[in-house]
Each structure stands twice: as C-alpha cells, then as structure tokens.
Motif scaffolding. Sequence first.
Motif, mmCIF file in Angstrom:
data_model
loop_
_atom_site.group_PDB
_atom_site.id
_atom_site.type_symbol
_atom_site.label_atom_id
_atom_site.label_comp_id
_atom_site.label_asym_id
_atom_site.label_seq_id
_atom_site.Cartn_x
_atom_site.Cartn_y
_atom_site.Cartn_z
ATOM 1 N N GLY A 145 4.813 18.810 -38.196
ATOM 2 C CA GLY A 145 4.522 18.301 -39.535
ATOM 3 C C GLY A 145 4.710 16.803 -39.655
ATOM 4 O O GLY A 145 5.076 16.308 -40.713
ATOM 5 N N GLY A 146 4.492 16.075 -38.561
ATOM 6 C CA GLY A 146 4.642 14.631 -38.586
ATOM 7 C C GLY A 146 6.071 14.156 -38.419
ATOM 8 O O GLY A 146 6.328 12.961 -38.473
ATOM 9 N N GLN A 147 7.009 15.063 -38.234
ATOM 10 C CA GLN A 147 8.410 14.695 -38.053
ATOM 11 C C GLN A 147 8.927 15.275 -36.751
ATOM 12 O O GLN A 147 8.550 16.374 -36.353
ATOM 13 N N GLN A 148 9.814 14.533 -36.106
ATOM 14 C CA GLN A 148 10.424 15.021 -34.885
ATOM 15 C C GLN A 148 11.509 16.029 -35.214
ATOM 16 O O GLN A 148 12.282 15.828 -36.149
ATOM 17 N N GLN A 149 11.551 17.109 -34.452
ATOM 18 C CA GLN A 149 12.557 18.134 -34.670
ATOM 19 C C GLN A 149 13.108 18.569 -33.320
ATOM 20 O O GLN A 149 12.357 18.840 -32.386
ATOM 21 N N VAL A 150 14.425 18.643 -33.233
ATOM 22 C CA VAL A 150 15.072 19.093 -32.008
ATOM 23 C C VAL A 150 15.071 20.616 -31.998
ATOM 24 O O VAL A 150 15.455 21.265 -32.970
ATOM 25 N N VAL A 151 14.626 21.192 -30.881
ATOM 26 C CA VAL A 151 14.515 22.640 -30.725
ATOM 27 C C VAL A 151 15.390 23.049 -29.546
ATOM 28 O O VAL A 151 15.318 22.428 -28.478
ATOM 29 N N GLN A 152 16.202 24.061 -29.738
ATOM 30 C CA GLN A 152 17.019 24.559 -28.644
ATOM 31 C C GLN A 152 16.173 25.446 -27.739
ATOM 32 O O GLN A 152 15.384 26.256 -28.219
ATOM 33 N N VAL A 153 16.356 25.281 -26.431
ATOM 34 C CA VAL A 153 15.593 26.028 -25.442
ATOM 35 C C VAL A 153 16.535 27.018 -24.758
ATOM 36 O O VAL A 153 17.614 26.645 -24.302
ATOM 37 N N TYR A 154 16.116 28.287 -24.689
ATOM 38 C CA TYR A 154 16.967 29.348 -24.163
ATOM 39 C C TYR A 154 16.527 29.840 -22.785
ATOM 40 O O TYR A 154 17.171 30.699 -22.209
ATOM 41 N N THR B 251 7.567 16.586 -27.048
ATOM 42 C CA THR B 251 7.427 15.177 -26.689
ATOM 43 C C THR B 251 8.448 14.766 -25.638
ATOM 44 O O THR B 251 8.177 13.891 -24.822
ATOM 45 N N SER B 252 9.627 15.383 -25.650
ATOM 46 C CA SER B 252 10.654 15.082 -24.649
ATOM 47 C C SER B 252 11.602 16.277 -24.554
ATOM 48 O O SER B 252 11.634 17.131 -25.451
ATOM 49 N N SER B 253 12.367 16.321 -23.453
ATOM 50 C CA SER B 253 13.329 17.411 -23.306
ATOM 51 C C SER B 253 14.429 17.016 -22.337
ATOM 52 O O SER B 253 14.274 16.075 -21.557
ATOM 53 N N THR B 254 15.531 17.740 -22.394
ATOM 54 C CA THR B 254 16.642 17.550 -21.453
ATOM 55 C C THR B 254 16.612 18.628 -20.373
ATOM 56 O O THR B 254 17.547 18.729 -19.593
ATOM 57 N N CYS B 255 15.546 19.410 -20.332
ATOM 58 C CA CYS B 255 15.440 20.500 -19.358
ATOM 59 C C CYS B 255 15.008 19.953 -17.999
ATOM 60 O O CYS B 255 14.241 19.008 -17.921
ATOM 61 N N LYS B 256 15.491 20.608 -16.960
ATOM 62 C CA LYS B 256 15.119 20.199 -15.597
ATOM 63 C C LYS B 256 13.965 21.020 -15.101
ATOM 64 O O LYS B 256 13.777 22.140 -15.406
#
Length: 78
Positions: free
Chosen positions: A36-45, A73-78
Amino acid sequence: MNKKIIVLCFCFGISACSGPILEKQNPVCEATAMLGGQQQVVQVYGVRKVANQTEYKAGYPFNWRWVNKNNFTSSTCK
C-alpha cells in the motif's frame, strides 16, 4: 433441563480435546515488503527453494503462506 446442560457440557469437552495441538513457531528472519505504498516488516517462518526460486513462509499480512522472494524489497534471510 439438567440433562441438556450436561449433554452440552459433554459436547464442548469432547470438541475441545479433538482439535490439533498448535505449536508456536519462532520466526527465522525478517523481510521488508512494500504494501500500500508503505514499507512493512514481515516475519518469515521458513525459507525454501522451489524450481530455482526462493520462497518465504511469511506471517501477517501474508497469512503464513509461501510467498516468492521477489515480493520483498529486503530481508535478513540467508
């Protein structure tokens, strides 16, 4: 009337025990999505590779479904 209450309580008791036991799963990493035009942090399981494409099992707002890595757009996942 008492018999109806007893039967009702018995039914609730049985239905409560018949459900699957839910285990709390901890996120493995976080990813950022543009929603929706805003960045949102999503938890990845979870992270998996299918047909040379990486997918994340993303929590809210993706309803814990497998989502292609390109949706973030970006992630901390390897």
